[in-house]
Design a protein around this motif. Structure first.
Motif, PDB file in Angstrom:
ATOM      1  N   ARG A   5       0.779  -1.047  -0.189  1.00  0.00           N
ATOM      2  CA  ARG A   5      -0.014   0.036   0.114  1.00  0.00           C
ATOM      3  C   ARG A   5       0.943   1.204   0.106  1.00  0.00           C
ATOM      4  N   MET A   9      -0.758  12.096   1.385  1.00  0.00           N
ATOM      5  CA  MET A   9      -1.442  13.041   1.731  1.00  0.00           C
ATOM      6  C   MET A   9      -0.769  14.513   1.191  1.00  0.00           C
ATOM      7  N   THR A  45     -10.951  13.898  -0.104  1.00  0.00           N
ATOM      8  CA  THR A  45     -10.972  15.397   0.437  1.00  0.00           C
ATOM      9  C   THR A  45     -11.436  15.382   1.930  1.00  0.00           C
ATOM     10  N   ASN A  46     -10.417  16.143   2.624  1.00  0.00           N
ATOM     11  CA  ASN A  46     -10.554  16.168   3.969  1.00  0.00           C
ATOM     12  C   ASN A  46     -12.185  16.582   4.304  1.00  0.00           C
ATOM     13  N   ALA A  47     -12.675  15.675   5.284  1.00  0.00           N
ATOM     14  CA  ALA A  47     -13.920  15.922   5.576  1.00  0.00           C
ATOM     15  C   ALA A  47     -14.175  17.044   6.665  1.00  0.00           C
ATOM     16  N   THR A  53      -5.821  19.124   9.929  1.00  0.00           N
ATOM     17  CA  THR A  53      -5.619  17.936   8.851  1.00  0.00           C
ATOM     18  C   THR A  53      -5.014  18.500   7.658  1.00  0.00           C
ATOM     19  N   TYR A  54      -4.801  17.371   6.911  1.00  0.00           N
ATOM     20  CA  TYR A  54      -4.218  17.566   5.249  1.00  0.00           C
ATOM     21  C   TYR A  54      -5.723  18.002   4.560  1.00  0.00           C
ATOM     22  N   TYR A  97       3.729   0.526   2.801  1.00  0.00           N
ATOM     23  CA  TYR A  97       3.757  -0.472   3.785  1.00  0.00           C
ATOM     24  C   TYR A  97       3.249  -1.665   3.189  1.00  0.00           C
TER      25      TYR A  97
ATOM     26  N   PHE B   4     -16.504   5.966   5.977  1.00  0.00           N
ATOM     27  CA  PHE B   4     -15.610   6.942   6.511  1.00  0.00           C
ATOM     28  C   PHE B   4     -14.293   6.456   6.927  1.00  0.00           C
ATOM     29  N   ARG B   5     -13.239   7.262   6.202  1.00  0.00           N
ATOM     30  CA  ARG B   5     -11.805   6.715   6.696  1.00  0.00           C
ATOM     31  C   ARG B   5     -10.990   7.567   7.425  1.00  0.00           C
ATOM     32  N   VAL B   7      -7.072   8.509   8.225  1.00  0.00           N
ATOM     33  CA  VAL B   7      -5.647   8.228   7.926  1.00  0.00           C
ATOM     34  C   VAL B   7      -4.695   8.986   8.582  1.00  0.00           C
ATOM     35  N   VAL B   8      -3.696   8.398   9.259  1.00  0.00           N
ATOM     36  CA  VAL B   8      -2.912   9.155  10.191  1.00  0.00           C
ATOM     37  C   VAL B   8      -1.423   8.291   9.868  1.00  0.00           C
ATOM     38  N   SER B  42      -5.885  -1.088   9.507  1.00  0.00           N
ATOM     39  CA  SER B  42      -4.709  -1.485   8.880  1.00  0.00           C
ATOM     40  C   SER B  42      -3.656  -0.751   9.400  1.00  0.00           C
ATOM     41  N   VAL B  59      -4.601   3.040   8.717  1.00  0.00           N
ATOM     42  CA  VAL B  59      -5.801   3.419   7.941  1.00  0.00           C
ATOM     43  C   VAL B  59      -6.878   2.691   8.642  1.00  0.00           C
ATOM     44  N   VAL B  65     -19.236   8.808   9.868  1.00  0.00           N
ATOM     45  CA  VAL B  65     -18.396   9.751  10.685  1.00  0.00           C
ATOM     46  C   VAL B  65     -18.601   9.462  12.054  1.00  0.00           C
ATOM     47  N   TYR B  68     -16.415   6.957  13.561  1.00  0.00           N
ATOM     48  CA  TYR B  68     -15.273   7.522  13.578  1.00  0.00           C
ATOM     49  C   TYR B  68     -14.969   8.246  14.810  1.00  0.00           C
ATOM     50  N   ARG B  72     -12.250   7.986  17.800  1.00  0.00           N
ATOM     51  CA  ARG B  72     -11.479   9.349  18.117  1.00  0.00           C
ATOM     52  C   ARG B  72     -11.263   9.494  19.379  1.00  0.00           C
ATOM     53  N   ALA B  94      -2.479  13.851   9.384  1.00  0.00           N
ATOM     54  CA  ALA B  94      -3.686  12.953   9.238  1.00  0.00           C
ATOM     55  C   ALA B  94      -4.803  13.600   8.578  1.00  0.00           C
ATOM     56  N   ILE B  95      -5.772  12.882   7.954  1.00  0.00           N
ATOM     57  CA  ILE B  95      -6.835  13.189   7.205  1.00  0.00           C
ATOM     58  C   ILE B  95      -8.060  12.104   7.247  1.00  0.00           C
ATOM     59  N   GLN B  96      -9.188  12.773   7.511  1.00  0.00           N
ATOM     60  CA  GLN B  96     -10.480  11.814   7.342  1.00  0.00           C
ATOM     61  C   GLN B  96     -11.304  12.156   6.089  1.00  0.00           C
ATOM     62  N   TYR B  97     -11.636  11.311   5.477  1.00  0.00           N
ATOM     63  CA  TYR B  97     -12.585  11.555   4.061  1.00  0.00           C
ATOM     64  C   TYR B  97     -13.582  10.453   3.912  1.00  0.00           C
ATOM     65  N   GLU B  98     -14.839  10.784   3.475  1.00  0.00           N
ATOM     66  CA  GLU B  98     -15.694   9.883   2.974  1.00  0.00           C
ATOM     67  C   GLU B  98     -15.203   8.836   1.938  1.00  0.00           C
ATOM     68  N   LEU B  99     -15.695   7.698   2.256  1.00  0.00           N
ATOM     69  CA  LEU B  99     -15.358   6.651   1.067  1.00  0.00           C
ATOM     70  C   LEU B  99     -16.274   6.369   0.113  1.00  0.00           C
TER      71      LEU B  99
END
Lengths: 100, 100
Positions: A5, A9, A45-47, A53-54, A97, B4-5, B7-8, B42, B59, B65, B68, B72, B94-99
């Motif tokens: 994977r 970001m 895109t950042n929620a 965040t990014y 990773y 909702f994902r 990533v950090v 993951s 991830v 959300v 999540y 958190r 970090a970022i969070q986003y809608e899958l």
């Protein structure tokens, strides 16, 4: 799944337009059809839930590291980076990773 | 999948030991059994392919959300952060986003 994977970001530079951001997503979205080594491709895109965040993220899965390297160095991918990402990126963070 | 994902990724401070890194992974690995809102989890250590990458990434996928946010703010999660991550982290992205 097993595999490899790539997670990357970005923070976009101040003044980046909505059209520029959309262009990145649109151009990246074309890559799975053009680079068969991509097993799974997710971007977002950042929620807007958390501060600091990014702005944008890509999570790309491959069968193994060799397929990732084909993607990384693929001319179509490099063109998207050069033409749409490089002009607007302020900060980039990435990691690769082995999927367990 | 929809969802909702989160990533950090982290860069560990210089001098961080292998045991400290392993403790982070071990403690985080316990979270899916303790926080049922986690749909998929993951994590991985930098494969060492590229320069300038981060050291460790998580991830985490959720149905939405709200799940999540439970993760958190979950005390078991906060304890892992406070006890194993905060002491060794140099940089966090970090970022969070809608899958889609």
């Amino acid at each position: 799944m097993s595999g490899f994977r790539h997670v990357v970001m970005f923070v976009w530079a101040e003044g980046t337009t909505t059209a520029q951001r959309q262009e990145v997503a649109d151009r990246l979205s074309e890559l799975p059809a053009k680079i068969p080594q991509i097993a799974s491709y997710s971007m977002g895109t950042n929620a807007g839930i958390n501060p600091g965040t990014y702005d944008f993220v890509v999570v790309a899965d491959f069968a193994g590291v060799d397929d990732y390297l084909v993607y990384r160095d693929h001319p179509v991918h490099r063109a998207v980076i050069e033409e749409t990402i490089t002009p607007i990126v302020e900060r980039r963070s990435a990691i690769q990773y082995e999927l367990g």
